[in-house]
Design a protein around this motif. Sequence first.
Motif, PDB file in Angstrom:
ATOM      1  N   SER A 262       0.867  -1.176   0.000  1.00 50.20           N
ATOM      2  CA  SER A 262       0.000   0.000   0.000  1.00 50.20           C
ATOM      3  C   SER A 262       0.904   1.226   0.000  1.00 50.20           C
ATOM      4  O   SER A 262       2.116   1.104  -0.012  1.00 50.20           O
ATOM      5  CB  SER A 262      -0.887   0.007   1.246  1.00 50.20           C
ATOM      6  OG  SER A 262      -0.076   0.214   2.383  1.00 50.20           O
ATOM      7  N   ILE A 263       0.283   2.401   0.035  1.00 47.15           N
ATOM      8  CA  ILE A 263       1.076   3.628   0.046  1.00 47.15           C
ATOM      9  C   ILE A 263       2.044   3.631   1.210  1.00 47.15           C
ATOM     10  O   ILE A 263       3.206   3.982   1.087  1.00 47.15           O
ATOM     11  CB  ILE A 263       0.145   4.858   0.132  1.00 47.15           C
ATOM     12  CG1 ILE A 263      -0.575   5.035  -1.194  1.00 47.15           C
ATOM     13  CG2 ILE A 263       0.910   6.102   0.516  1.00 47.15           C
ATOM     14  CD1 ILE A 263      -1.539   6.182  -1.235  1.00 47.15           C
ATOM     15  N   SER A 264       1.556   3.181   2.365  1.00 44.69           N
ATOM     16  CA  SER A 264       2.409   3.267   3.541  1.00 44.69           C
ATOM     17  C   SER A 264       3.289   2.048   3.751  1.00 44.69           C
ATOM     18  O   SER A 264       4.151   2.054   4.599  1.00 44.69           O
ATOM     19  CB  SER A 264       1.536   3.489   4.775  1.00 44.69           C
ATOM     20  OG  SER A 264       0.444   2.619   4.722  1.00 44.69           O
TER      21      SER A 264
ATOM     22  N   MET B 115      -1.314   5.454  -5.276  1.00 49.73           N
ATOM     23  CA  MET B 115      -2.688   5.386  -4.794  1.00 49.73           C
ATOM     24  C   MET B 115      -3.037   3.962  -4.407  1.00 49.73           C
ATOM     25  O   MET B 115      -2.460   3.007  -4.913  1.00 49.73           O
ATOM     26  CB  MET B 115      -3.640   5.880  -5.879  1.00 49.73           C
ATOM     27  CG  MET B 115      -3.702   4.999  -7.080  1.00 49.73           C
ATOM     28  SD  MET B 115      -4.693   5.758  -8.384  1.00 49.73           S
ATOM     29  CE  MET B 115      -3.577   7.011  -8.933  1.00 49.73           C
ATOM     30  N   ASP B 116      -3.971   3.844  -3.488  1.00 51.24           N
ATOM     31  CA  ASP B 116      -4.515   2.537  -3.126  1.00 51.24           C
ATOM     32  C   ASP B 116      -5.974   2.530  -3.558  1.00 51.24           C
ATOM     33  O   ASP B 116      -6.692   3.504  -3.316  1.00 51.24           O
ATOM     34  CB  ASP B 116      -4.457   2.319  -1.607  1.00 51.24           C
ATOM     35  CG  ASP B 116      -3.029   2.170  -1.113  1.00 51.24           C
ATOM     36  OD1 ASP B 116      -2.150   1.959  -1.970  1.00 51.24           O
ATOM     37  OD2 ASP B 116      -2.812   2.289   0.102  1.00 51.24           O
ATOM     38  N   THR B 128      -8.803   4.774  -2.013  1.00 49.17           N
ATOM     39  CA  THR B 128      -8.796   4.896  -0.560  1.00 49.17           C
ATOM     40  C   THR B 128      -7.692   5.837  -0.082  1.00 49.17           C
ATOM     41  O   THR B 128      -7.845   6.509   0.920  1.00 49.17           O
ATOM     42  CB  THR B 128      -8.631   3.526   0.118  1.00 49.17           C
ATOM     43  OG1 THR B 128      -7.545   2.845  -0.503  1.00 49.17           O
ATOM     44  CG2 THR B 128      -9.879   2.697  -0.031  1.00 49.17           C
ATOM     45  N   GLU B 129      -6.587   5.844  -0.761  1.00 49.89           N
ATOM     46  CA  GLU B 129      -5.496   6.765  -0.432  1.00 49.89           C
ATOM     47  C   GLU B 129      -4.885   7.257  -1.720  1.00 49.89           C
ATOM     48  O   GLU B 129      -4.855   6.528  -2.706  1.00 49.89           O
ATOM     49  CB  GLU B 129      -4.370   6.052   0.320  1.00 49.89           C
ATOM     50  CG  GLU B 129      -4.758   5.351   1.559  1.00 49.89           C
ATOM     51  CD  GLU B 129      -4.462   6.149   2.806  1.00 49.89           C
ATOM     52  OE1 GLU B 129      -3.887   7.254   2.706  1.00 49.89           O
ATOM     53  OE2 GLU B 129      -4.826   5.659   3.877  1.00 49.89           O
ATOM     54  N   TYR B 130      -4.377   8.472  -1.678  1.00 53.17           N
ATOM     55  CA  TYR B 130      -3.750   9.025  -2.869  1.00 53.17           C
ATOM     56  C   TYR B 130      -2.735  10.041  -2.396  1.00 53.17           C
ATOM     57  O   TYR B 130      -3.078  10.945  -1.641  1.00 53.17           O
ATOM     58  CB  TYR B 130      -4.825   9.704  -3.730  1.00 53.17           C
ATOM     59  CG  TYR B 130      -4.326  10.247  -5.057  1.00 53.17           C
ATOM     60  CD1 TYR B 130      -4.723   9.637  -6.234  1.00 53.17           C
ATOM     61  CD2 TYR B 130      -3.488  11.355  -5.123  1.00 53.17           C
ATOM     62  CE1 TYR B 130      -4.286  10.121  -7.463  1.00 53.17           C
ATOM     63  CE2 TYR B 130      -3.044  11.841  -6.337  1.00 53.17           C
ATOM     64  CZ  TYR B 130      -3.445  11.224  -7.501  1.00 53.17           C
ATOM     65  OH  TYR B 130      -3.015  11.695  -8.713  1.00 53.17           O
ATOM     66  N   THR B 131      -1.500   9.885  -2.791  1.00 51.15           N
ATOM     67  CA  THR B 131      -0.516  10.880  -2.360  1.00 51.15           C
ATOM     68  C   THR B 131       0.368  11.312  -3.522  1.00 51.15           C
ATOM     69  O   THR B 131       0.579  10.566  -4.469  1.00 51.15           O
ATOM     70  CB  THR B 131       0.448  10.347  -1.278  1.00 51.15           C
ATOM     71  OG1 THR B 131       1.266   9.348  -1.864  1.00 51.15           O
ATOM     72  CG2 THR B 131      -0.270   9.798  -0.085  1.00 51.15           C
ATOM     73  N   TYR B 168       4.760  15.312   1.328  1.00 48.00           N
ATOM     74  CA  TYR B 168       3.606  14.669   0.689  1.00 48.00           C
ATOM     75  C   TYR B 168       2.377  15.520   0.802  1.00 48.00           C
ATOM     76  O   TYR B 168       2.155  16.202   1.782  1.00 48.00           O
ATOM     77  CB  TYR B 168       3.324  13.320   1.345  1.00 48.00           C
ATOM     78  CG  TYR B 168       4.379  12.311   1.045  1.00 48.00           C
ATOM     79  CD1 TYR B 168       4.299  11.550  -0.117  1.00 48.00           C
ATOM     80  CD2 TYR B 168       5.447  12.123   1.900  1.00 48.00           C
ATOM     81  CE1 TYR B 168       5.271  10.623  -0.405  1.00 48.00           C
ATOM     82  CE2 TYR B 168       6.429  11.203   1.616  1.00 48.00           C
ATOM     83  CZ  TYR B 168       6.340  10.449   0.466  1.00 48.00           C
ATOM     84  OH  TYR B 168       7.296   9.543   0.183  1.00 48.00           O
ATOM     85  N   ASP B 170      -1.795  14.820   0.343  1.00 49.04           N
ATOM     86  CA  ASP B 170      -2.685  13.739  -0.016  1.00 49.04           C
ATOM     87  C   ASP B 170      -4.013  14.225  -0.539  1.00 49.04           C
ATOM     88  O   ASP B 170      -4.300  15.417  -0.576  1.00 49.04           O
ATOM     89  CB  ASP B 170      -2.784  12.682   1.074  1.00 49.04           C
ATOM     90  CG  ASP B 170      -3.571  13.119   2.276  1.00 49.04           C
ATOM     91  OD1 ASP B 170      -3.364  12.515   3.323  1.00 49.04           O
ATOM     92  OD2 ASP B 170      -4.379  14.061   2.171  1.00 49.04           O
ATOM     93  N   ASN B 172      -7.103  14.403   0.206  1.00 44.90           N
ATOM     94  CA  ASN B 172      -8.042  15.316   0.837  1.00 44.90           C
ATOM     95  C   ASN B 172      -7.541  16.748   0.901  1.00 44.90           C
ATOM     96  O   ASN B 172      -8.325  17.691   0.857  1.00 44.90           O
ATOM     97  CB  ASN B 172      -8.408  14.807   2.227  1.00 44.90           C
ATOM     98  CG  ASN B 172      -9.333  13.625   2.097  1.00 44.90           C
ATOM     99  OD1 ASN B 172     -10.258  13.664   1.281  1.00 44.90           O
ATOM    100  ND2 ASN B 172      -9.067  12.566   2.836  1.00 44.90           N
TER     101      ASN B 172
END
Lengths: 829, 210
Positions: A262-264, B115-116, B128-131, B168, B170, B172
Amino acid sequence: MANVTITVDGQEIQTQEGEFILNAARANDIFIPAICYLTRCSPTLACRICLVEADGKQVYACNAKAKDGMEITTSTENIELERRAIMEVYDVNHPLQCGVCDQSGECELQNYTLELGVDSQSYHVADVKREAVDWGHIHYDPGLCIVCERCVTACKDMIGDNSLKTVARGADALEAEYKESMPKDAYAMWNKLNKSVIGLTSGEEMLDCTSCGECAAVCPVGALVDTDYMYTSNAWEHKQVPATCGHCSAGCQISYDTKHTSISDPEEKIYRVMNEWNYVSLCGAGRYAYDYENRDVTKDEVAFANAITAFEKADTLKFTSTITNEEAYILQQLKETKGYKLVNDEAKAFQTFMKDYSEISGTSLYGSDLKVAHNSNFVVSIGTALKTDNPNARYAFNNSMTVNKGAGLYFHPVVDPVIDQMGKSVLSINHAPLQEEAALYLILDLFAKKEKLPSEVSDYLASFHNMKTITVTETIKEKVIEIVKEMKVNEATGEEEEVEVEKSKMVPKKVEKEVEVDENRLLEILNAPKDFEEKMEKLLKKKDAFMLMVGPDLYTHPSSRNLARLCALVEKYTDFELVMIPTFTNTLGVSQICELDDEAGSYSIGYNTDADFKLAGLGDGDLDMPAINQQEGTLTSINKRVNPTNVAVSYGGYVLNDLANAVLGKAVENTIDYTEQLPVAKGFQEATFDSLPNHYENDGTEKRGYVLDNLAVTSSSDESVTAFDDKADVENALYLANPVRQFSDFTAKPHQSKEKPGLHASKAYLDKHELNEGDKVKVTTAKGVVEVEVSHDHFIDGEIAYLTTFDSKLNSEALFDGYRFTSASIERV
Amino acid sequence: MSKLPSLEDFKDRNVVEGSAYYDVDQREAPTTGMEKFKQVVNRTFRFELFIGLWVVLREMIKFDIHTVSYPAEKLPIGPRYRAVHEMQRLWESGTERCIGCGLCEKICISDCIRMDTRIDENSRKEVTEYTINLGRCIFCGYCAEVCPELAIVHGGRYENVSEQRAHYTDFNDMLTPMDMAISGKVAEYPGFGAVTPHEDERIKTTPLAY
Ligand code: SF4
Ligand code: SF4
Ligand code: SF4
Ligand code: SF4
Ligand code: SF4
Ligand code: FES
C-alpha cells in the motif's frame, strides 16, 4: 504427421500437415489477428477476425488446416474491411470504462481496436440491460463481454467442469439493412453475438466448479475477473515474477504478479497469479493460494543457535516434499557428512515404487509425461483421485477427450462426478479398495500383445477367462409379406377400384439364442458394468495413442511391488505410455536426490513437519524457514522437468543453507549455488540456476529448466507377477485425500482458502449416516481416534468419505496404515 | 489568493485603458537626430537624473503605492502555470472526479504519485489513499494532461516551502472542499489539465439507436 511447407505472405514456413494455419503462423512469428482461439482447445469460430486467404479462398486461420504447398495471404482488401467492421461491432455499446476496468493495459479489445485503427463507429443497436453479477470467486460483467466464448471453451475443453455456457441476451434484432450493407463475416459474427451473453450451466446463482479461475485468465476483456483481485491494482503496475507453482507435482508455470502492499507499506505483495494460459492451465490452488509466505521474519540468532544445538543432538531429519531440489540436496549432504537419517515416508514409498518399476522397465523414470497425455486419445487412470491429486493430469485426461475425440477409463473406488460428467466417452469403474491390481491386470489382459508377454503372466491372465454358454435374447428383424387392399385408379377406365397388392415389411422379433461367450472374471472383480465389452468396443474405435496414469494409491498399497511391476509390464507389452503422479510437489525430485530411511531415530529435526525441533516455513516452529514463494530453487515436476522458481516476496530470516553452512563448516553463499551440483547420476544436469529458462515459445515449446535424463538401469530378466487376493476389500472404507484446491498447510493458509479440514463426504454418505455439514464426528480406525468436523463435498459421490490431509494438525495419516484406504467407524459426538 | 483571475484577464495586455495601471509623466520620445542630441545634452548637464527621483518621491508621498507586499499579498498566476495539484469534484453532485484509473501514477516521470484502490460497497472502484510526493514532483503536468476525468489539475499554489525534502500532499488536501463544489462557486476549470479549446471539432459522431 508429415512435414509440409506452406507460404504465408511470401514467406515459406515449415509445419505439420493438418496443423491450423494460425498455429503455424504463430510458430513462425507471423501475426494474424485472432481473438477466440485458444491453443490446445477446439476452435469456436466466434470472432472471425482470423480470416486469411488460402489458395484464393477466404478461410479462418484458426480452424483451416495446412496442406502442402498452400499459399496464404494474411490480409486482402476484403479481409481488412471485415476486420475493421468486426472491431467496430465489438465496440458497439461497449462502455467507456477502461479507466476502472481491471483488464485495461492487457485488454485485447483495446489492443485490436488500436491495431485496426478504429476511430469511428458505423453500427448501432439498442443496448439491453446487462447487469454485473458476482458468481462467487468470479465476477462477470456482461457489459464488457464480447462473447468470444473463450471462457466457455477453456472450461469445457481444458478443465472439464463445463460450468459456463452462452445464454440468451434478449436484445433487439439487428437492423435488416445491415445484412446487405455490412461485410459478411462481421454481420454473421454480430448477429450471433447480439443473441447471447455468458451464463452458468447449472442455472444457479453461484458458480459451483472446481474454481480454477482459468475462465477469468483467458477472458480477453474485463468481463470475467477474480472477485478478490477486482479494482485492487492495474495490470501494468505489477512486477511479474516467473515461477513454478509449489503446491502439487504438476509444477505449473506461473507468474506471481506483485506490487507494493500500500502507500504506507512498500513491501512487495502478491496480488494475483497469472499463467501462459495458451500452454498451461492452473488449478484453484495455484491460482488463488499464493499468499502463504512466512511474513515478518527477521534473523533470530537465539533460535538459530538453538537449531545448531539441535543439529548436534539429532540423528534424524524429517521433511516433507514441499522443498526445492537444492534443499533436498543439502539434506542429502547433511546425511552423507553427518550421518543423519532422512525420513520422508511418502517420498520413500514413491522411491521404492519407482525402484520396483525400474527392475522390469530398465529405466530410472516412467517413460512419458502429461504433454503426451494431452495428445493421446485413450487414457486410463488407476489408483489416483485424479482431480485432486494432480489437477493437471485431470485436465490432460479431459483435453484428450474433448479435442482428440478420445475416450478413457477411470478406475477408482471413490465415485467422482467431475470425471463422470466429462462425457460418455469416459467409463468410470468404481472397484473396491485394494483391487488396483485387478485393474492393471485387466489393462494387460485387454491390450498386451499376449504372444510377447512372459508366459507365466499370460497364463495367469488366462486363468481369469472362462468360456461359458449363455442364452441371449436377440431382437432380429424379419421380413413379412402381407396382402393389403388399396384403392387404385384403373388407367384404362379411369375409375377407382379396389386392388390387392403385396407389401413387404420388416418386423422386429425376439429370438432366443445360445452363444459361447468368454467371461472375464476380472471385470466382475472390478465391478465393471455388464456391458463393459460392448462399451469398450465403442470407446476404442479409432484410437491409436494410449496413456496410462497411475497415482499415489499404488505407492503405499500393500502389494505396491507387484503393482509397480505391473505398470512396467503394461508399458513394455502394450501400446500404453506411462505417467506416475508423484505424491506431492517435489516428491520426484526428493526421491531422486535423497537416500531415504525407513525409521526415525531418537531425536529428530523436522522441516515443515512436527519433530523434536521444527524448522517451519509456516512460522509455527522453532526456527523460521522461507516458504516456496520466498525461495529461489528448482522443483521437479510430473513431466520430469527441473523447473526454476523465484522469490516473489522477501524473506529476512535464516534458510536451510545457513544451517548447512554452520553444521558442515561451509561457506556456500546461496542455496542456488547447489543447482549445478544436483546429481548427474540421477539424471540432473550440471546447469547453473541462472541459466535455466522459464517460459513458453510462440509455438508452445516449453522452455523451462531442463528435462531429467531417463537413465538406463540394470533390469532383471525376472518379469514374474504375483497373484492377488480378489476378495480383498476394505469395509467401511475411509479414504485419505483432499478437497479441490487443497494440498498442504501452504494451501490452507492463504486468505482465499475456505475449505475446512476434517471428514469430507458426499450427499449420499451424509444421508446414510444422518450427518449434516458442521457436525462433529469421532473417526476410529485400527490405529487411533480423531475428532473432526464434517463437510459436504459435492465433487464426490458414493459411500466412501475421505479424511483431509492438507491440515497437518489433524495428522490424519497416523490413522492409516500407509495405504490410502482404511476401515473406519464414524460416530457423531 | 481566493479566486483565480479569468483567462480573459490574463489575455488582456492593454495596460492603459481601464486597468489599474496608469502612465506617469510620459513624454514623447525623440525622433530626429537633433532631438536625440538635445536629450543627451539635457540628461548630462541639466541634472535630469533628479527629475526621475522627484517623480518617485512625488508619487510616494501621494501614498498610492502599487508594490505587492508578498507574502501578505500575492500576485495571481496564469491558469496554465503548473503549481501544486488540485483534485476536482463534479459540479452540483460534488462527487470526486477521480476514478482511480492510475494513469497519472503510471505517467508520472518522477514516480511520485501513489494510490490505493479497492472495490467499494456499490461495486465501484474507490480510491482509498492518494498521495503525491511534492519533494519529487517536477511539475511537468503530465498527470494533469493524462487524466481522463479532469480530476487532477495544476492549481495556482506555487509555494512549496517545507521542512522536509519528502513533502507529501494527499488526496483530501488537494480536493476541492465540498461546500465550494456544491455551492456552484467554482467555475469549470480552465487551467492546465483542462481540455483544449476546439476539442469538439475533433470528435467524430457515433450513431445511436435510441
Ligand atoms: S474490457 Fe478492455 S476495452 Fe473494455 S473497458 Fe475494459 S479495458 Fe476497456
Ligand atoms: S466472459 Fe470474456 S472470455 Fe467469456 S465470452 Fe465474454 S469476453 Fe469472452
Ligand atoms: S497446484 Fe498443481 S495443478 Fe494447481 S496450479 Fe499448482 S502445480 Fe498446477
Ligand atoms: S507534475 Fe509531473 S512529476 Fe509532478 S506528479 Fe504530475 S506527472 Fe509527476
Ligand atoms: S488520472 Fe485522474 S482519474 Fe485517473 S487516477 Fe489520476 S487523478 Fe484519478
Ligand atoms: S480466432 Fe479464428 S474465429 Fe476467432
